[in-house]
Design an enzyme around this catalytic site. Structure first.
Site, PDB file in Angstrom:
ATOM      1  N   ASP A 194       0.860  -1.195   0.000  1.00 47.76           N
ATOM      2  CA  ASP A 194       0.000   0.000   0.000  1.00 47.76           C
ATOM      3  C   ASP A 194       0.889   1.235   0.000  1.00 47.76           C
ATOM      4  OD1 ASP A 194      -1.818   2.017   0.457  1.00 47.76           O
ATOM      5  OD2 ASP A 194      -2.722   1.106   2.241  1.00 47.76           O
ATOM      6  N   GLU A 220      -1.844  -1.303  -3.675  1.00 46.79           N
ATOM      7  CA  GLU A 220      -2.929  -0.401  -3.267  1.00 46.79           C
ATOM      8  C   GLU A 220      -2.507   1.061  -3.362  1.00 46.79           C
ATOM      9  OE1 GLU A 220      -4.853  -1.793   0.274  1.00 46.79           O
ATOM     10  OE2 GLU A 220      -5.204   0.229   1.039  1.00 46.79           O
ATOM     11  N   GLU A 246     -10.272   3.928  -1.100  1.00 49.30           N
ATOM     12  CA  GLU A 246     -10.586   4.423   0.249  1.00 49.30           C
ATOM     13  C   GLU A 246     -10.762   5.940   0.250  1.00 49.30           C
ATOM     14  OE1 GLU A 246      -6.623   2.965   1.702  1.00 49.30           O
ATOM     15  OE2 GLU A 246      -6.726   4.753   2.936  1.00 49.30           O
ATOM     16  N   HIS A 296     -12.026  -1.131   2.730  1.00 50.84           N
ATOM     17  CA  HIS A 296     -11.017  -0.495   3.584  1.00 50.84           C
ATOM     18  C   HIS A 296     -11.618  -0.369   4.987  1.00 50.84           C
ATOM     19  CE1 HIS A 296      -9.235   3.265   5.360  1.00 50.84           C
ATOM     20  NE2 HIS A 296      -8.130   2.662   4.975  1.00 50.84           N
TER      21      HIS A 296
HETATM   22 CA    CA Z   1      -4.823   1.945   2.326  1.00 49.85          CA
END
Ligand code: CA
Length: 377
Positions: A194, A220, A246, A296
Protein backbone atom coordinates in the site's frame (compact mmCIF):
# COMPACT_ATOMS: atom_id res chain seq x y z
CA UNK A 1 -40.69 4.93 15.61
CA UNK A 2 -39.14 8.39 15.42
CA UNK A 3 -35.64 9.78 15.78
CA UNK A 4 -35.38 11.73 19.04
CA UNK A 5 -31.71 12.75 19.22
CA UNK A 6 -28.49 12.61 17.20
CA UNK A 7 -25.24 12.85 19.16
CA UNK A 8 -21.56 12.91 18.16
CA UNK A 9 -18.65 11.54 20.20
CA UNK A 10 -15.11 12.68 19.40
CA UNK A 11 -12.61 10.30 20.94
CA UNK A 12 -8.85 10.48 21.13
CA UNK A 13 -5.98 8.41 22.52
CA UNK A 14 -2.21 8.82 22.54
CA UNK A 15 -0.05 6.06 21.08
CA UNK A 16 2.91 4.63 22.94
CA UNK A 17 5.05 5.20 19.84
CA UNK A 18 4.56 7.22 16.65
CA UNK A 19 3.88 5.39 13.36
CA UNK A 20 4.27 6.51 9.76
CA UNK A 21 2.85 5.68 6.37
CA UNK A 22 4.03 7.54 3.26
CA UNK A 23 1.76 10.49 4.14
CA UNK A 24 3.52 11.21 7.43
CA UNK A 25 3.82 10.42 11.13
CA UNK A 26 0.94 10.10 13.58
CA UNK A 27 1.06 9.70 17.35
CA UNK A 28 -2.64 9.78 18.28
CA UNK A 29 -5.68 7.82 17.18
CA UNK A 30 -9.03 9.55 16.95
CA UNK A 31 -12.55 8.30 16.34
CA UNK A 32 -15.88 9.99 15.61
CA UNK A 33 -18.94 8.04 16.65
CA UNK A 34 -22.56 8.82 15.84
CA UNK A 35 -25.27 7.89 18.32
CA UNK A 36 -28.92 8.08 17.24
CA UNK A 37 -31.68 7.70 19.81
CA UNK A 38 -35.32 6.87 19.04
CA UNK A 39 -38.57 7.39 20.93
CA UNK A 40 -38.80 3.59 21.38
CA UNK A 41 -35.65 3.54 23.48
CA UNK A 42 -33.61 1.93 20.69
CA UNK A 43 -30.16 3.49 20.21
CA UNK A 44 -28.03 3.00 17.09
CA UNK A 45 -24.29 3.52 16.67
CA UNK A 46 -22.28 4.53 13.64
CA UNK A 47 -18.76 5.71 12.95
CA UNK A 48 -17.30 8.25 10.53
CA UNK A 49 -13.86 7.77 8.97
CA UNK A 50 -12.04 11.06 8.51
CA UNK A 51 -11.06 14.16 10.49
CA UNK A 52 -13.19 13.87 13.63
CA UNK A 53 -14.00 17.52 14.24
CA UNK A 54 -15.02 18.11 10.62
CA UNK A 55 -17.22 15.00 10.38
CA UNK A 56 -18.77 15.84 13.79
CA UNK A 57 -19.62 19.34 12.55
CA UNK A 58 -21.20 17.87 9.40
CA UNK A 59 -23.29 15.38 11.42
CA UNK A 60 -24.42 18.18 13.75
CA UNK A 61 -25.32 20.35 10.74
CA UNK A 62 -27.70 17.75 9.27
CA UNK A 63 -28.97 16.33 12.58
CA UNK A 64 -32.03 18.65 12.84
CA UNK A 65 -33.36 17.20 9.54
CA UNK A 66 -33.45 13.74 11.13
CA UNK A 67 -35.38 14.62 14.27
CA UNK A 68 -38.94 13.24 14.09
CA UNK A 69 -38.17 11.06 11.04
CA UNK A 70 -38.65 7.27 10.92
CA UNK A 71 -35.14 5.73 11.19
CA UNK A 72 -36.20 2.61 9.26
CA UNK A 73 -36.44 4.75 6.10
CA UNK A 74 -32.67 4.73 5.72
CA UNK A 75 -32.54 5.08 1.91
CA UNK A 76 -35.01 7.98 2.02
CA UNK A 77 -33.00 9.74 4.73
CA UNK A 78 -29.73 9.10 2.84
CA UNK A 79 -31.16 10.75 -0.25
CA UNK A 80 -32.65 13.62 1.73
CA UNK A 81 -29.29 14.50 3.29
CA UNK A 82 -27.34 13.92 0.06
CA UNK A 83 -29.70 16.11 -1.97
CA UNK A 84 -29.61 18.95 0.55
CA UNK A 85 -25.80 18.82 0.83
CA UNK A 86 -25.05 18.04 -2.82
CA UNK A 87 -23.85 21.54 -3.67
CA UNK A 88 -21.30 21.45 -0.85
CA UNK A 89 -20.13 17.89 -0.39
CA UNK A 90 -20.38 15.15 -3.01
CA UNK A 91 -17.15 13.71 -1.59
CA UNK A 92 -15.15 13.97 1.62
CA UNK A 93 -16.31 14.84 5.13
CA UNK A 94 -19.97 15.41 4.27
CA UNK A 95 -20.26 11.88 2.84
CA UNK A 96 -18.23 10.48 5.74
CA UNK A 97 -20.80 12.10 8.06
CA UNK A 98 -23.64 10.65 6.01
CA UNK A 99 -21.96 7.23 6.23
CA UNK A 100 -21.80 7.33 10.03
CA UNK A 101 -25.46 8.34 10.22
CA UNK A 102 -26.48 5.57 7.80
CA UNK A 103 -24.63 2.92 9.83
CA UNK A 104 -26.40 4.09 13.01
CA UNK A 105 -29.77 3.88 11.20
CA UNK A 106 -28.99 0.28 10.17
CA UNK A 107 -28.07 -0.54 13.77
CA UNK A 108 -31.47 0.80 14.85
CA UNK A 109 -33.25 -1.03 12.03
CA UNK A 110 -31.67 -4.34 13.05
CA UNK A 111 -32.56 -3.84 16.71
CA UNK A 112 -36.13 -2.86 15.74
CA UNK A 113 -36.62 -6.01 13.62
CA UNK A 114 -34.51 -8.10 16.03
CA UNK A 115 -32.14 -9.23 13.27
CA UNK A 116 -28.47 -8.72 12.46
CA UNK A 117 -27.89 -6.17 9.69
CA UNK A 118 -26.63 -8.88 7.30
CA UNK A 119 -30.01 -10.64 7.50
CA UNK A 120 -31.74 -7.44 6.39
CA UNK A 121 -29.15 -6.71 3.67
CA UNK A 122 -29.97 -9.94 1.83
CA UNK A 123 -28.85 -12.72 4.15
CA UNK A 124 -25.39 -14.11 4.75
CA UNK A 125 -23.21 -15.70 2.09
CA UNK A 126 -20.83 -16.57 4.95
CA UNK A 127 -20.65 -16.15 8.73
CA UNK A 128 -16.87 -16.37 9.14
CA UNK A 129 -14.62 -13.84 7.43
CA UNK A 130 -10.92 -14.24 6.72
CA UNK A 131 -8.94 -11.19 7.78
CA UNK A 132 -5.65 -9.84 6.58
CA UNK A 133 -3.26 -8.14 8.98
CA UNK A 134 -2.78 -4.48 8.17
CA UNK A 135 0.29 -3.04 9.80
CA UNK A 136 3.96 -2.86 8.90
CA UNK A 137 4.10 0.90 9.42
CA UNK A 138 7.36 2.71 9.93
CA UNK A 139 8.57 3.34 13.48
CA UNK A 140 11.30 5.53 14.87
CA UNK A 141 13.69 2.60 15.00
CA UNK A 142 16.96 1.90 13.29
CA UNK A 143 16.47 -0.60 10.50
CA UNK A 144 13.04 -0.97 8.84
CA UNK A 145 14.15 -4.08 6.95
CA UNK A 146 14.76 -5.85 10.23
CA UNK A 147 11.77 -4.69 12.29
CA UNK A 148 9.28 -5.01 9.39
CA UNK A 149 10.44 -8.55 8.59
CA UNK A 150 10.04 -9.47 12.27
CA UNK A 151 6.58 -7.89 12.49
CA UNK A 152 5.46 -9.68 9.29
CA UNK A 153 6.68 -13.07 10.51
CA UNK A 154 4.75 -12.42 13.75
CA UNK A 155 1.45 -12.06 11.83
CA UNK A 156 2.01 -15.36 10.05
CA UNK A 157 2.79 -17.02 13.40
CA UNK A 158 -0.49 -15.57 14.76
CA UNK A 159 -2.35 -17.38 11.99
CA UNK A 160 -2.90 -14.67 9.36
CA UNK A 161 -2.67 -15.96 5.80
CA UNK A 162 -2.38 -12.45 4.31
CA UNK A 163 -0.79 -9.17 5.34
CA UNK A 164 -0.22 -5.68 4.00
CA UNK A 165 3.00 -3.67 3.92
CA UNK A 166 3.32 0.13 3.75
CA UNK A 167 5.43 1.37 0.86
CA UNK A 168 5.95 4.85 -0.57
CA UNK A 169 9.30 5.58 1.08
CA UNK A 170 11.36 5.61 -2.13
CA UNK A 171 11.29 2.99 -4.88
CA UNK A 172 14.63 1.32 -4.04
CA UNK A 173 13.88 1.12 -0.34
CA UNK A 174 10.35 -0.17 -0.99
CA UNK A 175 11.70 -2.92 -3.24
CA UNK A 176 14.25 -3.98 -0.60
CA UNK A 177 11.64 -4.02 2.17
CA UNK A 178 9.12 -5.95 0.03
CA UNK A 179 11.76 -8.57 -0.71
CA UNK A 180 12.72 -8.85 2.98
CA UNK A 181 9.09 -9.23 4.06
CA UNK A 182 8.42 -11.88 1.41
CA UNK A 183 11.49 -13.82 2.57
CA UNK A 184 10.35 -13.51 6.21
CA UNK A 185 6.82 -14.81 5.60
CA UNK A 186 7.62 -17.56 3.09
CA UNK A 187 5.88 -18.29 -0.21
CA UNK A 188 2.38 -19.27 1.00
CA UNK A 189 1.16 -16.13 2.81
CA UNK A 190 -0.39 -13.44 0.62
CA UNK A 191 1.48 -10.13 0.59
CA UNK A 192 -0.15 -6.83 -0.38
CA UNK A 193 1.55 -3.43 -0.59
CA UNK A 194 0.00 0.00 0.00
CA UNK A 195 1.66 3.23 -1.18
CA UNK A 196 -1.03 5.55 0.27
CA UNK A 197 -0.86 7.41 -3.08
CA UNK A 198 2.79 8.34 -2.66
CA UNK A 199 3.82 8.03 -6.30
CA UNK A 200 3.11 9.18 -9.81
CA UNK A 201 2.54 6.51 -12.43
CA UNK A 202 6.20 6.52 -13.55
CA UNK A 203 7.53 5.72 -10.06
CA UNK A 204 4.68 3.29 -9.32
CA UNK A 205 5.36 1.30 -12.50
CA UNK A 206 9.08 1.22 -11.71
CA UNK A 207 8.39 -0.11 -8.22
CA UNK A 208 5.87 -2.62 -9.51
CA UNK A 209 8.37 -4.04 -12.02
CA UNK A 210 10.99 -4.40 -9.30
CA UNK A 211 8.67 -6.41 -7.02
CA UNK A 212 6.53 -8.40 -9.47
CA UNK A 213 8.75 -11.44 -8.81
CA UNK A 214 7.68 -11.44 -5.10
CA UNK A 215 4.09 -12.54 -5.81
CA UNK A 216 2.29 -9.38 -4.65
CA UNK A 217 -1.46 -9.97 -4.22
CA UNK A 218 -2.32 -6.30 -4.85
CA UNK A 219 -0.71 -2.86 -5.15
CA UNK A 220 -2.93 -0.40 -3.27
CA UNK A 221 -3.21 3.33 -3.97
CA UNK A 222 -0.14 3.53 -6.22
CA UNK A 223 -1.04 7.07 -7.38
CA UNK A 224 -3.29 9.92 -6.12
CA UNK A 225 -7.01 9.12 -6.20
CA UNK A 226 -7.73 11.94 -8.67
CA UNK A 227 -5.31 10.48 -11.22
CA UNK A 228 -7.55 7.99 -13.00
CA UNK A 229 -5.30 7.99 -16.07
CA UNK A 230 -2.37 7.17 -13.76
CA UNK A 231 -4.30 4.22 -12.30
CA UNK A 232 -4.98 2.96 -15.81
CA UNK A 233 -1.32 3.35 -16.81
CA UNK A 234 -0.09 1.45 -13.73
CA UNK A 235 -2.71 -1.25 -14.17
CA UNK A 236 -1.86 -1.86 -17.82
CA UNK A 237 1.91 -1.88 -17.19
CA UNK A 238 1.97 -4.40 -14.33
CA UNK A 239 0.85 -7.98 -13.75
CA UNK A 240 0.08 -7.09 -10.09
CA UNK A 241 -3.65 -6.37 -9.46
CA UNK A 242 -4.29 -2.70 -8.64
CA UNK A 243 -6.44 -1.72 -5.64
CA UNK A 244 -7.83 1.61 -4.43
CA UNK A 245 -10.94 3.50 -3.42
CA UNK A 246 -10.59 4.42 0.25
CA UNK A 247 -10.52 8.07 -0.94
CA UNK A 248 -13.57 7.68 -3.18
CA UNK A 249 -17.17 8.25 -2.25
CA UNK A 250 -20.68 7.12 -3.22
CA UNK A 251 -21.92 5.18 -6.23
CA UNK A 252 -21.36 8.29 -8.33
CA UNK A 253 -17.65 8.46 -7.50
CA UNK A 254 -17.10 4.73 -8.03
CA UNK A 255 -19.02 4.83 -11.30
CA UNK A 256 -16.12 6.78 -12.84
CA UNK A 257 -13.48 4.34 -11.56
CA UNK A 258 -15.48 1.35 -12.78
CA UNK A 259 -16.37 2.74 -16.22
CA UNK A 260 -12.72 3.65 -16.76
CA UNK A 261 -11.57 0.19 -15.56
CA UNK A 262 -9.08 1.97 -13.31
CA UNK A 263 -8.99 -0.77 -10.64
CA UNK A 264 -8.98 -4.53 -10.18
CA UNK A 265 -10.06 -4.29 -6.52
CA UNK A 266 -12.36 -1.59 -5.11
CA UNK A 267 -11.88 -0.65 -1.45
CA UNK A 268 -14.66 1.68 -0.31
CA UNK A 269 -14.56 2.41 3.42
CA UNK A 270 -18.02 1.70 4.85
CA UNK A 271 -17.60 4.61 7.30
CA UNK A 272 -16.52 7.01 4.53
CA UNK A 273 -18.04 6.13 1.17
CA UNK A 274 -21.63 6.62 2.34
CA UNK A 275 -22.44 3.90 4.89
CA UNK A 276 -23.89 0.41 4.57
CA UNK A 277 -26.69 1.45 2.19
CA UNK A 278 -24.31 3.08 -0.26
CA UNK A 279 -21.56 0.48 0.00
CA UNK A 280 -24.03 -2.30 -0.81
CA UNK A 281 -24.94 -0.38 -3.96
CA UNK A 282 -21.25 0.15 -4.83
CA UNK A 283 -20.61 -3.57 -4.25
CA UNK A 284 -23.46 -4.55 -6.58
CA UNK A 285 -22.02 -2.19 -9.18
CA UNK A 286 -18.52 -3.63 -8.70
CA UNK A 287 -19.84 -7.13 -9.36
CA UNK A 288 -21.49 -5.94 -12.58
CA UNK A 289 -18.13 -4.56 -13.74
CA UNK A 290 -16.18 -7.68 -12.73
CA UNK A 291 -14.24 -5.74 -10.09
CA UNK A 292 -13.44 -7.33 -6.72
CA UNK A 293 -14.66 -5.58 -3.56
CA UNK A 294 -12.58 -5.64 -0.37
CA UNK A 295 -13.54 -2.88 2.07
CA UNK A 296 -11.02 -0.49 3.58
CA UNK A 297 -11.33 -0.62 7.39
CA UNK A 298 -9.62 1.79 9.77
CA UNK A 299 -11.48 2.52 12.96
CA UNK A 300 -13.00 1.22 16.16
CA UNK A 301 -15.02 -1.92 16.78
CA UNK A 302 -18.05 -0.12 15.33
CA UNK A 303 -16.29 0.24 11.96
CA UNK A 304 -15.17 -3.39 12.15
CA UNK A 305 -18.71 -4.58 12.98
CA UNK A 306 -20.24 -2.56 10.12
CA UNK A 307 -17.63 -3.95 7.72
CA UNK A 308 -18.30 -7.52 8.88
CA UNK A 309 -22.05 -7.08 8.35
CA UNK A 310 -21.36 -5.97 4.77
CA UNK A 311 -18.72 -8.64 4.13
CA UNK A 312 -21.24 -11.30 5.16
CA UNK A 313 -23.49 -10.47 2.21
CA UNK A 314 -20.98 -9.69 -0.57
CA UNK A 315 -20.83 -12.16 -3.46
CA UNK A 316 -17.68 -14.29 -3.74
CA UNK A 317 -14.97 -13.01 -6.09
CA UNK A 318 -15.01 -16.27 -7.99
CA UNK A 319 -18.31 -18.02 -8.74
CA UNK A 320 -19.63 -20.54 -6.22
CA UNK A 321 -17.78 -23.80 -6.48
CA UNK A 322 -16.10 -26.08 -3.96
CA UNK A 323 -13.60 -23.32 -3.12
CA UNK A 324 -15.16 -19.92 -3.79
CA UNK A 325 -12.78 -17.00 -3.17
CA UNK A 326 -14.43 -14.68 -0.66
CA UNK A 327 -13.76 -10.99 0.06
CA UNK A 328 -11.57 -10.41 3.11
CA UNK A 329 -11.57 -8.07 6.10
CA UNK A 330 -8.83 -5.50 6.61
CA UNK A 331 -7.89 -5.93 10.27
CA UNK A 332 -5.68 -3.13 11.54
CA UNK A 333 -3.10 -4.60 13.94
CA UNK A 334 -1.43 -1.31 14.87
CA UNK A 335 -1.92 0.23 18.29
CA UNK A 336 -5.41 1.71 18.78
CA UNK A 337 -6.35 2.10 22.47
CA UNK A 338 -9.98 2.88 21.61
CA UNK A 339 -10.63 0.13 19.03
CA UNK A 340 -11.77 -2.77 21.20
CA UNK A 341 -12.06 -0.90 24.51
CA UNK A 342 -15.41 0.67 23.60
CA UNK A 343 -17.02 -2.71 22.93
CA UNK A 344 -18.52 -4.70 25.80
CA UNK A 345 -17.39 -7.81 23.89
CA UNK A 346 -14.37 -7.24 21.66
CA UNK A 347 -14.38 -8.49 18.05
CA UNK A 348 -11.25 -10.59 17.89
CA UNK A 349 -9.87 -12.94 15.32
CA UNK A 350 -8.88 -16.56 15.84
CA UNK A 351 -6.01 -17.61 13.57
CA UNK A 352 -6.89 -14.83 11.12
CA UNK A 353 -10.63 -15.59 10.98
CA UNK A 354 -13.36 -13.48 12.58
CA UNK A 355 -16.99 -14.33 13.23
CA UNK A 356 -19.74 -12.06 11.88
CA UNK A 357 -21.68 -10.71 14.91
CA UNK A 358 -25.06 -12.42 15.13
CA UNK A 359 -26.82 -10.06 17.58
CA UNK A 360 -29.44 -7.55 16.39
CA UNK A 361 -28.23 -4.54 14.38
CA UNK A 362 -24.46 -4.32 14.14
CA UNK A 363 -24.34 -7.04 16.80
CA UNK A 364 -22.21 -5.08 19.24
CA UNK A 365 -22.77 -3.27 22.53
CA UNK A 366 -20.95 -0.02 23.26
CA UNK A 367 -19.32 0.38 26.68
CA UNK A 368 -20.24 3.92 27.73
CA UNK A 369 -17.76 3.99 30.62
CA UNK A 370 -14.94 3.20 28.20
CA UNK A 371 -16.29 5.84 25.82
CA UNK A 372 -16.08 8.47 28.56
CA UNK A 373 -12.39 7.67 29.09
CA UNK A 374 -11.48 8.68 25.55
CA UNK A 375 -13.56 11.84 25.08
CA UNK A 376 -11.35 14.43 23.36
CA UNK A 377 -10.83 17.68 25.27
CA1 CA B 1 -4.82 1.95 2.33
Amino acid sequence: MKIKAVRTHILQAELSQALACSRGWFSTRTAMLVEIETDRGIVGWGECYGPARITAAAVEHVAPWLIGEDPVRSDYLWQLIYARMRDHGQKGAVIQALGGIDIALWDIKGKYFDAPVHQLLGGPQRTRISAYATGLYRRRAADPIQYLAEEAAGYVAEGFSALKLRVGFGVEEDAAVTRAVREAIGPSAALMIDANHAYDSIAAIRLGRMIEQHDVRWFEEPVPPEDIAGYRAVRSALSIPIAGGECEFTRFGFRELFVMHALDIAQPDTCAAGGLSECKKIADMAEAFGIRYNPHVWGTGIAIAASLQLLAVLPPHTRPSLMPMAPILELDRTEHPIRQAILVEPLEHVRGVIQVPEGPGLGIEVDRKALARFVAR
